[in-house]
Enzyme design. Structure first.
Site, short mmCIF file in Angstrom:
data_model
loop_
_atom_site.label_atom_id
_atom_site.label_comp_id
_atom_site.label_asym_id
_atom_site.label_seq_id
_atom_site.Cartn_x
_atom_site.Cartn_y
_atom_site.Cartn_z
N ASP A 93 0.83 -1.21 0.00
CA ASP A 93 0.00 0.00 0.00
C ASP A 93 0.86 1.26 0.00
O ASP A 93 0.38 2.35 0.31
CB ASP A 93 -0.91 0.03 1.25
CG ASP A 93 -2.04 -0.98 1.18
OD1 ASP A 93 -2.18 -1.66 0.15
OD2 ASP A 93 -2.80 -1.08 2.17
N ASP A 148 5.17 -9.54 8.84
CA ASP A 148 5.32 -8.09 8.77
C ASP A 148 6.73 -7.76 8.28
O ASP A 148 7.62 -8.62 8.25
CB ASP A 148 5.09 -7.47 10.14
CG ASP A 148 3.60 -7.38 10.49
OD1 ASP A 148 2.76 -7.58 9.58
OD2 ASP A 148 3.27 -7.11 11.67
N ASP A 150 9.30 -6.26 9.42
CA ASP A 150 10.49 -6.33 10.26
C ASP A 150 10.80 -7.74 10.75
O ASP A 150 11.64 -7.92 11.63
CB ASP A 150 10.35 -5.38 11.46
CG ASP A 150 9.04 -5.59 12.21
OD1 ASP A 150 8.06 -6.03 11.59
OD2 ASP A 150 8.99 -5.29 13.43
N ASP A 241 -5.92 -8.93 13.78
CA ASP A 241 -5.46 -10.29 14.09
C ASP A 241 -6.21 -10.88 15.27
O ASP A 241 -6.65 -12.04 15.24
CB ASP A 241 -3.95 -10.28 14.35
CG ASP A 241 -3.50 -9.15 15.27
OD1 ASP A 241 -4.35 -8.39 15.78
OD2 ASP A 241 -2.28 -9.01 15.48
#
Length: 494
Positions: A93, A148, A150, A241
């Site tokens: 995005d 994600d 990281d 989540d």
């Protein structure tokens, strides 16, 4: 007297709620210790048989991850899994120049034969939940792994997780988070300390007794049919989540938690990044309590104990509200104590707050030694870490309480991503991060005022009772002073 009565009532209720939460943590500790004695005999996929190897889609939801996206793509490309059974979706995005980096890296990886696709949205409807849902529409995999930006999964990550889906009732397999920069600063050490307890005591303690746990947003795998059966991703809370996890388990899906499979990740290194992450998690928890409470209570397919643990799980973040109430009211309570001799027995009774602290101390020690080992030296290190964590957690209580109140009142807000840094050895390199906002919020000013307030609380210990002094709450006020002072000063700097 009326005001004193109100203060005493609110103070007592907050202490009782903290005590109840401590008892729930103690129960999870007993569950955890019993789980360590069990042997996992569940049937798994036989990956020596090619016909049993399922098709997997890895989803990488991204939004302006300039500093870590190349590292992520390089790492995920090295995951060991049959290439004809693996698909990677980059769900981007982004609105910045990270888009060009992603395109270049994807083209490079596609030339190796990797099935990696780029899906870009210009409309961030639903934020991360919306991106995951959009990717699911074309995902080929029977199972959906999510990372994600990281996170750095090890090469054998899929080989350790996917085999557990042999049981058709399992909808999610979640792994434990590791911390590649645990020792970067006191802030990262504190975050790791808290997360380690969640990923050992809480996740294992709930999962071993079939209580509800949560997919942690990353470093886990979903069965695609489970996502669809539970109603798919929804973006009406800040913790999509947790939301989907509860909807899935309320429909009867089982979750599998793998404590021994560790997925390394980067912790926020500056307090503004930690604040944004804490705000999102705590507000999202309160939002999900409002969304799920009656669904849990009315569900006849789960036990009363599971309902209780589920409700307390969703109220985790609300403990910050109780902590803040106890902290602020503890100063006037010190004066009330010495103006009303008839309340002496009451104050003896409220000393169970010390019992709550002792329970937390015991629970955290068991988890700390699970990660770091036992022995006198580690125990001494644990004591320092525990009290540092306790103080700084209380220092975050105002910030997190505002998040909790907004969540319970369903005040809408955008999904604010946590800035990533990809820090190596240079501790000043984060200052050039283009995603950092330099604005100091109003909350920081109030945190500074609370620092002074608890300094007054310490001073009060010397002057109450006709200047005879009362130092029962002095250690508590000292920790509050240090905790709020730390958060205030660090927030002024970054």
């Amino acid at each position: 007297m009326i005001i004193e009565g109100i203060i005493i009532t609110i103070y007592t209720l907050a202490l009782l709620l903290i005590f109840m939460y401590a008892l729930a943590q103690l129960n999870l500790l007993f569950n955890y210790l019993s789980a360590k004695k069990k042997i996992d005999n569940t049937t798994k996929f036989n990956f020596k048989n090619p016909s049993e190897i399922p098709l997997v889609t890895i989803q990488l939801p991204l939004y302006n991850e300039l500093y870590v996206v190349e590292r992520l793509l390089e790492n995920v490309s090295k995951i060991d899994y049959p290439q004809d059974k693996l698909e990677i979706q980059v769900l981007d995005d982004s609105t910045d120049k990270s888009i060009q980096i992603i395109h270049t890296k994807i083209s490079e990886l596609q030339q190796t034969g990797l099935d990696i696709k780029y899906i870009h949205r210009t409309d961030r409807t639903g934020f991360k939940a919306g991106a995951l849902k959009a990717g699911l529409e074309t995902a080929k995999g029977e199972f959906i792994a999510i990372f994600d930006a990281d996170f750095l999964p090890k090469s054998d990550w899929l080989l350790q997780t996917i085999p557990h889906f042999k049981d058709n009732n399992i909808g999610v397999v979640q792994t434990r988070w590791g911390h590649i920069n645990r020792d970067y600063s006191i802030l990262t050490k504190i975050q790791a300390f808290a997360l380690d307890t969640h990923f050992t005591l809480e996740q294992t303690g709930r999962n071993t007794k079939n209580h509800f746990i949560n997919f942690n947003g990353t470093a886990g795998v979903w069965r695609k049919t489970c996502i669809l059966d539970a109603g798919n991703w929804e973006g009406d809370t800040l913790t999509e989540d947790l939301d989907l996890s509860y909807r899935a388990q309320l429909k009867g899906w089982k979750f599998k938690y793998l404590e021994d499979v560790v997925t390394p990740a980067e912790l926020p290194i500056i307090i503004s990044a930690a604040r944004s992450q804490q705000f999102r998690w705590n507000k999202g928890g309160a939002e999900n309590f409002q969304k799920m409470f009656f669904k849990i209570v009315k569900n006849n397919g789960i036990s009363s104990k599971t309902k209780m643990h589920g409700i307390l799980h969703l109220l985790n973040s609300t403990m910050f509200l109780n902590i803040l109430i106890v902290a602020i009211l503890s100063v006037p309570m010190l004066y009330i104590k010495h103006e009303n001799d008839t309340l002496k027995m009451y104050f003896y009774a409220t000393s169970f707050f010390v019992v709550s602290s002792l329970i937390f101390f015991i629970c955290y020690w068991f988890m700390y030694k699970r990660i770091h080992g036992s022995g006198f030296k580690n125990f001494v290190g644990f004591i320092g870490m525990f009290f540092s964590f306790f103080a700084i957690a209380m220092g975050f209580s105002l910030h997190n309480t505002i998040a909790v109140i907004e969540g319970h009142f369903r005040k809408r807000s955008d999904f604010i991503r946590t800035p990533k840094f990809n820090i190596n050895t240079d501790k000043s390199s984060w200052k050039d991060n283009i995603y950092l906002k330099k604005r100091i919020s109003t909350n920081v000013i109030f945190e500074g005022l609370l620092t002074l307030y608890f300094a007054f609380g310490m001073y009060s210990a010397f002057i109450v009772g006709n200047h005879k002094g009362d130092f029962g709450l002095f250690p508590f006020h000292l920790m509050l002073f240090l905790g709020f002072g730390y958060v205030f000063l660090k927030s002024l700097r970054n």
